[in-house]
Design a protein around this motif. Structure first.
Motif, PDB file in Angstrom:
ATOM      1  N   ASN A 150       0.813  -1.225   0.000  1.00  6.96           N
ATOM      2  CA  ASN A 150       0.000   0.000   0.000  1.00  6.96           C
ATOM      3  C   ASN A 150       0.837   1.262   0.000  1.00  6.96           C
ATOM      4  OD1 ASN A 150      -2.157  -1.661   0.260  1.00  6.96           O
ATOM      5  ND2 ASN A 150      -2.691  -1.089   2.348  1.00  6.96           N
ATOM      6  N   ASN A 151       2.153   1.127  -0.083  1.00  2.98           N
ATOM      7  CA  ASN A 151       2.995   2.273   0.252  1.00  2.98           C
ATOM      8  C   ASN A 151       3.269   3.255  -0.873  1.00  2.98           C
ATOM      9  OD1 ASN A 151       3.375   1.764   3.040  1.00  2.98           O
ATOM     10  ND2 ASN A 151       4.489  -0.048   2.408  1.00  2.98           N
ATOM     11  N   PHE A 152       3.230   2.779  -2.082  1.00  6.44           N
ATOM     12  CA  PHE A 152       3.453   3.673  -3.229  1.00  6.44           C
ATOM     13  C   PHE A 152       4.686   4.565  -3.055  1.00  6.44           C
ATOM     14  CE2 PHE A 152      -0.968   2.440  -3.719  1.00  6.44           C
ATOM     15  CZ  PHE A 152      -1.021   2.171  -5.078  1.00  6.44           C
ATOM     16  N   CYS A 153       5.819   3.966  -2.758  1.00  8.32           N
ATOM     17  CA  CYS A 153       7.073   4.714  -2.839  1.00  8.32           C
ATOM     18  C   CYS A 153       7.156   5.179  -4.292  1.00  8.32           C
ATOM     19  CB  CYS A 153       8.255   3.813  -2.493  1.00  8.32           C
ATOM     20  SG  CYS A 153       8.100   3.116  -0.832  1.00  8.32           S
ATOM     21  N   THR A 154       7.593   6.415  -4.520  1.00  8.46           N
ATOM     22  CA  THR A 154       7.379   7.007  -5.852  1.00  8.46           C
ATOM     23  C   THR A 154       8.183   6.344  -6.971  1.00  8.46           C
ATOM     24  OG1 THR A 154       9.012   8.687  -5.282  1.00  8.46           O
ATOM     25  CG2 THR A 154       6.687   9.289  -5.008  1.00  8.46           C
ATOM     26  N   TYR A 155       9.223   5.567  -6.601  1.00  5.77           N
ATOM     27  CA  TYR A 155      10.046   4.907  -7.621  1.00  5.77           C
ATOM     28  C   TYR A 155       9.539   3.513  -7.966  1.00  5.77           C
ATOM     29  CZ  TYR A 155      11.643   3.033  -3.200  1.00  5.77           C
ATOM     30  OH  TYR A 155      11.654   2.481  -1.949  1.00  5.77           O
ATOM     31  N   CYS A 156       8.591   2.986  -7.173  1.00 11.80           N
ATOM     32  CA  CYS A 156       8.380   1.529  -7.156  1.00 11.80           C
ATOM     33  C   CYS A 156       7.137   1.080  -7.930  1.00 11.80           C
ATOM     34  CB  CYS A 156       8.287   1.062  -5.710  1.00 11.80           C
ATOM     35  SG  CYS A 156       8.242  -0.724  -5.574  1.00 11.80           S
ATOM     36  N   ILE A 157       7.295   0.025  -8.686  1.00  6.94           N
ATOM     37  CA  ILE A 157       6.207  -0.506  -9.518  1.00  6.94           C
ATOM     38  C   ILE A 157       5.343  -1.523  -8.744  1.00  6.94           C
ATOM     39  CG2 ILE A 157       7.540  -2.447 -10.504  1.00  6.94           C
ATOM     40  CD1 ILE A 157       5.244  -0.172 -12.571  1.00  6.94           C
ATOM     41  N   VAL A 158       5.882  -2.024  -7.621  1.00  3.81           N
ATOM     42  CA  VAL A 158       5.231  -3.151  -6.933  1.00  3.81           C
ATOM     43  C   VAL A 158       3.744  -2.920  -6.614  1.00  3.81           C
ATOM     44  CG1 VAL A 158       5.234  -4.523  -4.790  1.00  3.81           C
ATOM     45  CG2 VAL A 158       7.345  -4.194  -6.062  1.00  3.81           C
ATOM     46  N   PRO A 159       3.352  -1.775  -6.034  1.00 10.66           N
ATOM     47  CA  PRO A 159       1.928  -1.610  -5.709  1.00 10.66           C
ATOM     48  C   PRO A 159       1.023  -1.690  -6.941  1.00 10.66           C
ATOM     49  CG  PRO A 159       3.252   0.042  -4.586  1.00 10.66           C
ATOM     50  CD  PRO A 159       4.162  -0.633  -5.572  1.00 10.66           C
ATOM     51  N   TYR A 160       1.577  -1.351  -8.118  1.00 12.06           N
ATOM     52  CA  TYR A 160       0.773  -1.388  -9.345  1.00 12.06           C
ATOM     53  C   TYR A 160       0.647  -2.813  -9.897  1.00 12.06           C
ATOM     54  CZ  TYR A 160       1.936   3.556  -9.053  1.00 12.06           C
ATOM     55  OH  TYR A 160       2.101   4.846  -8.617  1.00 12.06           O
ATOM     56  N   SER A 199      11.047  -5.293   5.586  1.00 13.96           N
ATOM     57  CA  SER A 199      10.375  -4.411   6.536  1.00 13.96           C
ATOM     58  C   SER A 199      10.399  -2.971   6.041  1.00 13.96           C
ATOM     59  CB  SER A 199      11.122  -4.430   7.862  1.00 13.96           C
ATOM     60  OG  SER A 199      11.069  -5.705   8.406  1.00 13.96           O
ATOM     61  N   HIS A 200       9.453  -2.185   6.506  1.00 12.40           N
ATOM     62  CA  HIS A 200       9.453  -0.756   6.177  1.00 12.40           C
ATOM     63  C   HIS A 200       9.717   0.027   7.462  1.00 12.40           C
ATOM     64  CE1 HIS A 200       8.481   3.117   4.645  1.00 12.40           C
ATOM     65  NE2 HIS A 200       8.023   2.665   3.493  1.00 12.40           N
ATOM     66  N   PRO A 201      10.727   0.904   7.452  1.00 12.05           N
ATOM     67  CA  PRO A 201      11.067   1.637   8.688  1.00 12.05           C
ATOM     68  C   PRO A 201       9.883   2.408   9.272  1.00 12.05           C
ATOM     69  CG  PRO A 201      12.775   1.953   7.040  1.00 12.05           C
ATOM     70  CD  PRO A 201      11.669   1.220   6.357  1.00 12.05           C
TER      71      PRO A 201
HETATM   72 FE1  SF4 Z   1       7.901   0.852  -1.256  1.00 14.80          FE
HETATM   73 FE2  SF4 Z   1       8.657  -1.725  -0.916  1.00 14.80          FE
HETATM   74 FE3  SF4 Z   1       6.079  -1.137  -1.398  1.00 14.80          FE
HETATM   75 FE4  SF4 Z   1       7.911  -0.834  -3.348  1.00 14.80          FE
HETATM   76  S1  SF4 Z   1       7.288  -2.766  -2.388  1.00 14.80           S
HETATM   77  S2  SF4 Z   1       6.242   0.599  -2.781  1.00 14.80           S
HETATM   78  S3  SF4 Z   1       9.716  -0.184  -2.133  1.00 14.80           S
HETATM   79  S4  SF4 Z   1       7.296  -0.523   0.432  1.00 14.80           S
END
Ligand code: SF4
Ligand code: 5AD
Length: 464
Positions: free
Chosen positions: A184-194, A263-265
């Motif tokens: 659910n985090n949508f870090c701006t570089y990351c494709i994973v949530p999509y 883990s997410h800090p």
């Molecule tokens: Fe962020 Fe990890 Fe989620 Fe990617 S998978 S959006 S890096 S928390």
């Protein structure tokens, strides 16, 4: 609600039986190629089990396979290029034998532009499906066996969890256990949530049953997988948490190591740090992705913590477990990263002294906010910074490894070393590679080794 229901499972079991009726006794072989992270490896183990149940024999030789599945990764451009070249290479198998079935799955195929690309430019691909549709593999294969139309499945935003799928595990002593899926985090570089959808947790009872079964079978290392295991359980009807899960796992008897990945800090709570400390199974190693040492970059990455908060967690982890092995993820060359921002990152790795770092050159991912940010860093600067980063971290790793000389470490043995017939390879709880000479094969067991020599990436020792 969040789980695949019985009628769907029954439907897939029917496809599985029908596929088996076609395939049984024919000596057909299946090849599964996995790219990317441990989550993909865990998914592929389920894919392999389904293929086996359909009547295929698994093979590691792609040229002899009757069905080829490529489980793709989308995290960086390099991974996508690799997948395209592998699928491209499979074309000649299909030209030689049109009955061969080719399927592509995983994170790449969850992106519309990639799905379209496979559909239009790779005519020999029979089907694609996302990470939420693994349980439907029998349906896809059965249709392909019957000469059905090519099919390109689309995952819903939050796919349901399919419980009860078996795994053909790669190892008999190291195992992956997914505890949650999506992010659910949508870090701006990351494709994973999509590509992996929103967070959803498995029920605690199902996870505990799986772990008990693995321990009974003699597994010595279990890695709990999820994109952000710290938020485990928050979405469940019977709300729970990672610390409760760890507490329950600690009651399972047996000698095994337990890892959390990843883990997410922003969610690393005191209770979780306490729960890690409470068990020698977990307290030896912690992976805490930092991504960047600059507060400004962390903000634009949408990470929801600053350096002070991050270092506070590291301090607590170290205070509770003096000898803990710490590892992290770093991205070099995020858009707008100045020389000053980059130097902040170098300062942090110098200060924390991680045992090892997974470092990555920023790779723009289509559809993510960072890909359209201004000030993309030129390739040559990204590479130059990456090299400086690696040089610094290598010096730190060597310094830490040197400090192991003379000490004894507990390792889990992986088998004969590839480069030296006389040597065995093993790993410590903190994932340090330890080579040692031995006449007896201890593969899959814990032993103690006294370290006699070290280089940047390896420790060498003698069995005690
Ligand atoms: Fe962020 Fe990890 Fe989620 Fe990617 S998978 S959006 S890096 S928390
Ligand atoms: N470019 C480079 N590295 C990335 N990661 C995630 N997305 C990207 C990207 N677009 C890295 C992060 C994450 C790890 C699994 O991959 O460091 O923690």
């Amino acid at each position: 609600m969040g789980f695949v229901d019985f009628s769907e499972i029954n439907k897939q079991n029917e496809y599985l039986s029908k596929a088996r009726a076609i395939l049984e006794g024919k000596g057909k072989k299946a090849f599964v190629m996995t790219l990317g992270c441990q989550q993909n490896e865990a998914d592929s183990e389920k894919i392999s089990a389904l293929l086996q149940k359909m009547g295929y024999t698994l093979t590691s030789k792609e040229e002899e396979a009757d069905i080829l599945i490529v489980n793709t990764c989308a995290i960086r451009e390099h991974a996508e290029k690799r997948a395209l070249s592998i699928v491209g290479r499979f074309k000649h198998y299909k030209s030689a034998n049109p009955d061969i079935i080719i399927g592509v799955c995983g994170c790449m195929t969850a992106q519309e532009h990639r799905r379209e690309h496979f559909k239009r430019s790779y005519h020999y691909v029979n089907f694609t499906f996302g990470t939420g549709a693994i349980h439907r593999l029998p349906e896809f294969v059965y249709n392909a066996l019957n000469g059905g139309k090519r099919y390109f499945d689309i995952d819903p935003e939050t796919p349901k969890i399919a419980e009860g799928l078996d795994s053909v595990r790669e190892s008999t002593y190291r195992a992956w256990v997914s505890i949650m899926y999506g992010c659910n985090n949508f870090c701006t570089y990351c494709i994973v949530p999509y590509v992996r959808g929103r967070e959803r947790s498995r029920k605690k009872e199902d996870i505990l049953l799986e772990i008990k079964d693995l321990v009974k079978k003699g597994y010595k290392e279990i890695t709990l997988l999820g994109q952000n295991v710290n938020s485990y359980g928050k979405d469940l009807e019977n709300r729970t948490s990672i610390s409760e899960l760890l507490d329950d796992i600690s009651k399972i008897e047996g000698d095994f190591w337990l890892h959390l990945m990843t883990s997410h800090p922003k969610d690393a709570s005191d209770e979780m740090i306490e729960a890690i400390k409470a068990s020698p199974r977990t307290s030896g190693h912690f992976h805490l992705p930092l991504q960047s040492g600059s507060d400004d970059i962390l903000k634009r990455m949408n990470r929801h913590y600053n350096l002070e908060k991050y270092l506070g967690i590291i301090e607590k982890l170290r205070a509770e477990n003096e000898n803990i092995t710490l590892t992290t993820d770093i991205i070099v060359g995020f858009p707008g990263e100045s020389e000053d921002d980059f130097e902040r990152t170098l300062e942090v790795i110098e200060r924390v002294k991680y045992d090892s770092v997974f470092s990555f050159i920023y790779s723009p991912r289509k559809g993510t906010p960072a890909a359209s940010m201004e000030n993309q860093i030129p390739e040559e600067i990204k590479h130059e910074r990456y090299q400086r980063f690696c040089d610094k971290q290598n010096d730190i790793s060597k310094e830490i490894n040197d400090s192991f000389v003379g000490k004894s470490v507990r390792v889990l043995v992986d088998g004969k070393s590839k480069s030296n017939e006389k040597m065995y390879t093993s790993r410590t709880q903190g994932n340090k590679i330890v080579h040692f000479e031995c006449d007896k094969d201890y593969t899959g067991s814990f032993i103690n080794v006294k370290i006699t020599r070290a280089d940047t990436f390896n420790l060498f020792g003698e069995i005690i």
